[in-house]
Design a protein around this motif. Structure first.
Motif, PDB file in Angstrom:
ATOM      1  N   VAL A  98       0.840  -1.194   0.000  1.00  0.00           N
ATOM      2  CA  VAL A  98       0.000   0.000   0.000  1.00  0.00           C
ATOM      3  C   VAL A  98       0.877   1.247   0.000  1.00  0.00           C
ATOM      4  CG1 VAL A  98      -1.940   1.184   1.105  1.00  0.00           C
ATOM      5  CG2 VAL A  98      -1.675  -1.300   1.373  1.00  0.00           C
ATOM      6  N   LEU A  99       0.577   2.170  -0.923  1.00  0.00           N
ATOM      7  CA  LEU A  99       1.303   3.432  -1.048  1.00  0.00           C
ATOM      8  C   LEU A  99       0.460   4.580  -0.500  1.00  0.00           C
ATOM      9  CD1 LEU A  99       2.548   2.944  -4.736  1.00  0.00           C
ATOM     10  CD2 LEU A  99       3.834   2.507  -2.636  1.00  0.00           C
ATOM     11  N   PRO A 100       1.084   5.736  -0.206  1.00  0.00           N
ATOM     12  CA  PRO A 100       0.317   6.867   0.324  1.00  0.00           C
ATOM     13  C   PRO A 100      -0.340   7.713  -0.769  1.00  0.00           C
ATOM     14  CG  PRO A 100       2.636   7.403   0.293  1.00  0.00           C
ATOM     15  CD  PRO A 100       2.535   5.974  -0.172  1.00  0.00           C
ATOM     16  N   GLU A 101      -1.097   8.672  -0.334  1.00  0.00           N
ATOM     17  CA  GLU A 101      -1.782   9.619  -1.221  1.00  0.00           C
ATOM     18  C   GLU A 101      -0.771  10.487  -1.983  1.00  0.00           C
ATOM     19  OE1 GLU A 101      -5.182  13.153  -0.826  1.00  0.00           O
ATOM     20  OE2 GLU A 101      -4.071  12.512   0.943  1.00  0.00           O
ATOM     21  N   LEU A 102      -1.074  10.754  -3.247  1.00  0.00           N
ATOM     22  CA  LEU A 102      -0.294  11.658  -4.099  1.00  0.00           C
ATOM     23  C   LEU A 102       1.212  11.432  -3.982  1.00  0.00           C
ATOM     24  CD1 LEU A 102      -2.304  15.006  -3.797  1.00  0.00           C
ATOM     25  CD2 LEU A 102      -2.298  13.365  -5.687  1.00  0.00           C
TER      26      LEU A 102
ATOM     27  N   ILE B  47      -0.895  -4.259  -5.562  1.00  0.00           N
ATOM     28  CA  ILE B  47      -0.492  -2.910  -5.173  1.00  0.00           C
ATOM     29  C   ILE B  47      -1.725  -2.023  -5.057  1.00  0.00           C
ATOM     30  CG2 ILE B  47       0.902  -0.886  -5.718  1.00  0.00           C
ATOM     31  CD1 ILE B  47       2.732  -2.671  -7.378  1.00  0.00           C
ATOM     32  N   VAL B  48      -1.987  -1.584  -3.828  1.00  0.00           N
ATOM     33  CA  VAL B  48      -2.978  -0.532  -3.615  1.00  0.00           C
ATOM     34  C   VAL B  48      -2.186   0.761  -3.782  1.00  0.00           C
ATOM     35  CG1 VAL B  48      -4.603   0.503  -1.994  1.00  0.00           C
ATOM     36  CG2 VAL B  48      -4.323  -1.978  -2.066  1.00  0.00           C
ATOM     37  N   GLY B  49      -2.291   1.328  -4.973  1.00  0.00           N
ATOM     38  CA  GLY B  49      -1.323   2.319  -5.423  1.00  0.00           C
ATOM     39  C   GLY B  49      -1.521   3.717  -4.897  1.00  0.00           C
ATOM     40  N   GLY B  50      -1.883   3.832  -3.621  1.00  0.00           N
ATOM     41  CA  GLY B  50      -2.049   5.151  -3.038  1.00  0.00           C
ATOM     42  C   GLY B  50      -2.981   5.975  -3.898  1.00  0.00           C
ATOM     43  N   SER B  51      -2.598   7.215  -4.159  1.00  0.00           N
ATOM     44  CA  SER B  51      -3.310   8.000  -5.166  1.00  0.00           C
ATOM     45  C   SER B  51      -2.303   8.834  -5.922  1.00  0.00           C
ATOM     46  CB  SER B  51      -4.392   8.886  -4.545  1.00  0.00           C
ATOM     47  OG  SER B  51      -3.828   9.983  -3.854  1.00  0.00           O
ATOM     48  N   VAL B  52      -2.724   9.260  -7.120  1.00  0.00           N
ATOM     49  CA  VAL B  52      -1.821  10.008  -8.005  1.00  0.00           C
ATOM     50  C   VAL B  52      -2.593  11.154  -8.648  1.00  0.00           C
ATOM     51  CG1 VAL B  52      -0.391   7.993  -8.494  1.00  0.00           C
ATOM     52  CG2 VAL B  52      -2.343   8.494  -9.979  1.00  0.00           C
ATOM     53  N   ALA B  53      -1.838  12.075  -9.207  1.00  0.00           N
ATOM     54  CA  ALA B  53      -2.420  13.203  -9.923  1.00  0.00           C
ATOM     55  C   ALA B  53      -2.896  12.730 -11.296  1.00  0.00           C
ATOM     56  CB  ALA B  53      -1.386  14.313 -10.070  1.00  0.00           C
TER      57      ALA B  53
ATOM     58  N   PHE C 145     -10.380   4.465   0.147  1.00  0.00           N
ATOM     59  CA  PHE C 145     -10.717   5.843   0.475  1.00  0.00           C
ATOM     60  C   PHE C 145      -9.439   6.674   0.537  1.00  0.00           C
ATOM     61  CE2 PHE C 145     -13.790   2.997   2.444  1.00  0.00           C
ATOM     62  CZ  PHE C 145     -14.958   3.444   1.868  1.00  0.00           C
ATOM     63  N   ILE C 146      -9.610   7.985   0.378  1.00  0.00           N
ATOM     64  CA  ILE C 146      -8.463   8.880   0.337  1.00  0.00           C
ATOM     65  C   ILE C 146      -8.608   9.960   1.415  1.00  0.00           C
ATOM     66  CG2 ILE C 146      -7.119  10.465  -1.081  1.00  0.00           C
ATOM     67  CD1 ILE C 146      -8.156   8.974  -3.562  1.00  0.00           C
TER      68      ILE C 146
ATOM     69  N   VAL D 182      -7.095   2.917   3.252  1.00  0.00           N
ATOM     70  CA  VAL D 182      -7.079   4.378   3.336  1.00  0.00           C
ATOM     71  C   VAL D 182      -5.672   4.861   3.002  1.00  0.00           C
ATOM     72  CG1 VAL D 182      -7.422   6.392   4.807  1.00  0.00           C
ATOM     73  CG2 VAL D 182      -8.866   4.360   5.122  1.00  0.00           C
ATOM     74  N   VAL D 183      -5.571   5.796   2.071  1.00  0.00           N
ATOM     75  CA  VAL D 183      -4.268   6.371   1.722  1.00  0.00           C
ATOM     76  C   VAL D 183      -4.336   7.864   1.992  1.00  0.00           C
ATOM     77  CG1 VAL D 183      -3.888   4.563   0.019  1.00  0.00           C
ATOM     78  CG2 VAL D 183      -4.858   6.737  -0.722  1.00  0.00           C
ATOM     79  N   ALA D 184      -3.224   8.437   2.479  1.00  0.00           N
ATOM     80  CA  ALA D 184      -3.332   9.804   2.975  1.00  0.00           C
ATOM     81  C   ALA D 184      -2.027  10.575   2.897  1.00  0.00           C
ATOM     82  CB  ALA D 184      -3.824   9.781   4.422  1.00  0.00           C
ATOM     83  N   GLU D 185      -2.202  11.911   2.910  1.00  0.00           N
ATOM     84  CA  GLU D 185      -1.152  12.868   3.275  1.00  0.00           C
ATOM     85  C   GLU D 185      -1.751  13.675   4.430  1.00  0.00           C
ATOM     86  OE1 GLU D 185       1.256  15.018   0.668  1.00  0.00           O
ATOM     87  OE2 GLU D 185       1.346  13.471  -0.886  1.00  0.00           O
ATOM     88  N   TRP D 186      -1.776  13.043   5.595  1.00  0.00           N
ATOM     89  CA  TRP D 186      -2.448  13.615   6.762  1.00  0.00           C
ATOM     90  C   TRP D 186      -1.438  14.437   7.563  1.00  0.00           C
ATOM     91  CZ3 TRP D 186      -7.675  12.391   7.733  1.00  0.00           C
ATOM     92  CH2 TRP D 186      -8.209  12.934   8.909  1.00  0.00           C
ATOM     93  N   PRO D 187      -1.727  15.722   7.784  1.00  0.00           N
ATOM     94  CA  PRO D 187      -0.763  16.593   8.474  1.00  0.00           C
ATOM     95  C   PRO D 187      -0.536  16.205   9.936  1.00  0.00           C
ATOM     96  CG  PRO D 187      -2.298  17.888   7.167  1.00  0.00           C
ATOM     97  CD  PRO D 187      -2.844  16.482   7.211  1.00  0.00           C
ATOM     98  N   GLU D 188       0.683  16.427  10.391  1.00  0.00           N
ATOM     99  CA  GLU D 188       1.084  16.066  11.745  1.00  0.00           C
ATOM    100  C   GLU D 188       0.253  16.743  12.836  1.00  0.00           C
ATOM    101  OE1 GLU D 188       2.891  16.028  15.533  1.00  0.00           O
ATOM    102  OE2 GLU D 188       2.735  17.840  14.285  1.00  0.00           O
ATOM    103  N   PRO D 189      -0.150  18.028  12.690  1.00  0.00           N
ATOM    104  CA  PRO D 189      -0.889  18.666  13.786  1.00  0.00           C
ATOM    105  C   PRO D 189      -2.213  17.978  14.148  1.00  0.00           C
ATOM    106  CG  PRO D 189      -0.016  20.336  12.300  1.00  0.00           C
ATOM    107  CD  PRO D 189       0.206  18.999  11.633  1.00  0.00           C
ATOM    108  N   ARG D 190      -2.784  17.218  13.205  1.00  0.00           N
ATOM    109  CA  ARG D 190      -4.058  16.532  13.477  1.00  0.00           C
ATOM    110  C   ARG D 190      -3.901  15.012  13.457  1.00  0.00           C
ATOM    111  NH1 ARG D 190      -4.940  20.781  10.248  1.00  0.00           N
ATOM    112  NH2 ARG D 190      -4.984  19.569   8.332  1.00  0.00           N
ATOM    113  N   ILE D 191      -2.704  14.532  13.778  1.00  0.00           N
ATOM    114  CA  ILE D 191      -2.449  13.098  13.677  1.00  0.00           C
ATOM    115  C   ILE D 191      -3.268  12.308  14.697  1.00  0.00           C
ATOM    116  CG2 ILE D 191      -0.467  12.872  15.236  1.00  0.00           C
ATOM    117  CD1 ILE D 191      -0.787  11.402  11.658  1.00  0.00           C
TER     118      ILE D 191
END
Length: 260
Positions: A40-44, A80-86, A144-145, A168-177
Motif C-alpha cells: 500500500v502506497l500513500p496519497e499523491l 499494489i494498492v497504489g495510493g493516489s496520483v495526480a 478511500f483517500i 485508506v491512503v493519505a497525506e495527513w498533516p502532523e498537527p491533526r495526527i
C-alpha cells in the motif's frame, strides 16, 4: 485467510514525479522481497500537494502510472494498492487511487470524493464520481483517500455492501495526527472490518506530515503502527476475524434502515 501487508510510509519529493517513481519502484521491490501479498502506497505519492502545477504534472487519465504499477505488480506477483496520483481527466484534475492485482490488471480506480478545503483541493481539483468498492482475491474491499474518513456515512455504505477491508491512503498533516488514529479506529469498530491505512511522512512547503500508518482490526485494536519516520510497516491480518466479530455483535442485522 491470512494476508501479509506492507505499508510504504515514505517521504514524497514535492512536484517531482521522476524522483518519486524511482523511490516507489525500490520500495515496492523491497516490500515484495519480504513476502508481502499486498503493498500500500500513500496519497499523491507521485507529486505531493503541488496543486498549482497539477496541470503540468498530472498523468493523462493516469495511464502511465497505471502501466508503471501494473508492470511492477505482475513482475513481483503482488497486489499494489497504489495510493493516489495526480490525474488529468476530461472533466478536470483529480486525486485518484489505483489498485492493481498480482496479474498486473487494474481492478479499481477511485477519485477522491471529499475535497479538503484547508489544503485548497477545491480550488484545483474536481471530485470523483466513483464507487469505493472493489474485490481483491475474492475479498470485498473498499478504498478511500484521506479526508474521506471524516465522513462515516460514506464509509458505512461500503461496509453495508460487504467490505471486509478498508484501504485508506493519505497525506495527513502532523498537527491533526491524533484525529487520524481516532477516526480510523472508529471506522473499524463501527463497520467491524480491517482498516489498512498508509500515510506519508516528511514535509512540503506548507505542511508537515505525520506518518503513523496503521492497521486496525475489527475490534478497533491497533495491529501495528508506523511512527513518524520513513519506513516500511509490515503486518499480517486474518480476514476470518471479520466474520467472527460480525457474528458476535450483529450490527448489520440490527440496523434500522427505515429510520436513518
Amino acid at each position: 485467510m491470512m494476508k501479509k501487508i506492507a505499508l510504504i510510509q515514505m517521504d514524497v519529493a514535492y512536484g517531482d514525479p521522476k524522483v518519486n517513481f524511482a523511490r516507489v519502484s525500490k520500495w515496492v521491490m523491497d516490500a515484495a522481497s519480504t513476502g508481502a501479498d499486498i503493498i500500500v502506497l500513500p496519497e499523491l505519492w507521485d507529486t505531493g500537494y503541488d496543486l498549482k502545477r497539477f496541470d503540468m504534472l498530472a498523468d493523462r487519465e493516469a495511464k502511465a502510472t497505471t502501466e508503471f504499477l501494473s508492470d511492477l505488480a505482475e513482475e513481483l506477483n503482488v497486489v499494489i494498492v497504489g495510493g493516489s496520483v495526480a490525474e488529468q481527466a476530461d472533466d478536470g484534475m483529480k486525486n485518484t487511487m489505483l489498485v492493481v492485482d498480482a496479474n498486473g490488471e487494474l481492478v479499481h480506480k477511485y477519485s477522491k470524493l471529499h475535497l479538503f478545503q484547508l489544503m485548497d483541493e477545491h480550488l484545483h481539483l474536481v471530485e470523483g464520481k466513483d464507487e469505493a468498492d472493489f474485490e481483491l482475491d475474492g475479498v470485498p474491499s473498499a478504498g478511500f483517500i484521506c479526508y474521506d474518513i471524516r465522513f462515516p456515512e460514506w464509509i458505512r455504505k461500503s461496509a453495508v455492501n460487504g467490505a471486509k477491508v478498508m484501504y485508506v491512503v493519505a497525506e495527513w498533516p502532523e498537527p491533526r495526527i491524533d484525529h487520524w488514529r481516532t477516526l480510523l479506529q472508529a471506522r473499524a469498530i463501527e463497520n467491524q472490518c480491517f482498516v489498512v491505512a498508509c500515510n506519508r511522512v516528511g514535509a512540503d512547503p506548507n505542511n508537515e506530515f505525520g506518518g503513523m500508518s496503521l492497521v486496525v482490526d475489527p475490534w478497533g485494536e491497533i495491529v501495528t503502527e508506523g511512527g513518524s519516520d520513513e519506513k516500511m510497516v509490515l503486518t499480517e491480518i486474518d480476514l476470518d476475524k471479520v466474520d467472527d466479530v460480525r457474528q458476535q455483535i450483529p450490527i448489520f442485522r440490527d440496523r434500522r434502515e427505515e429510520r436513518y
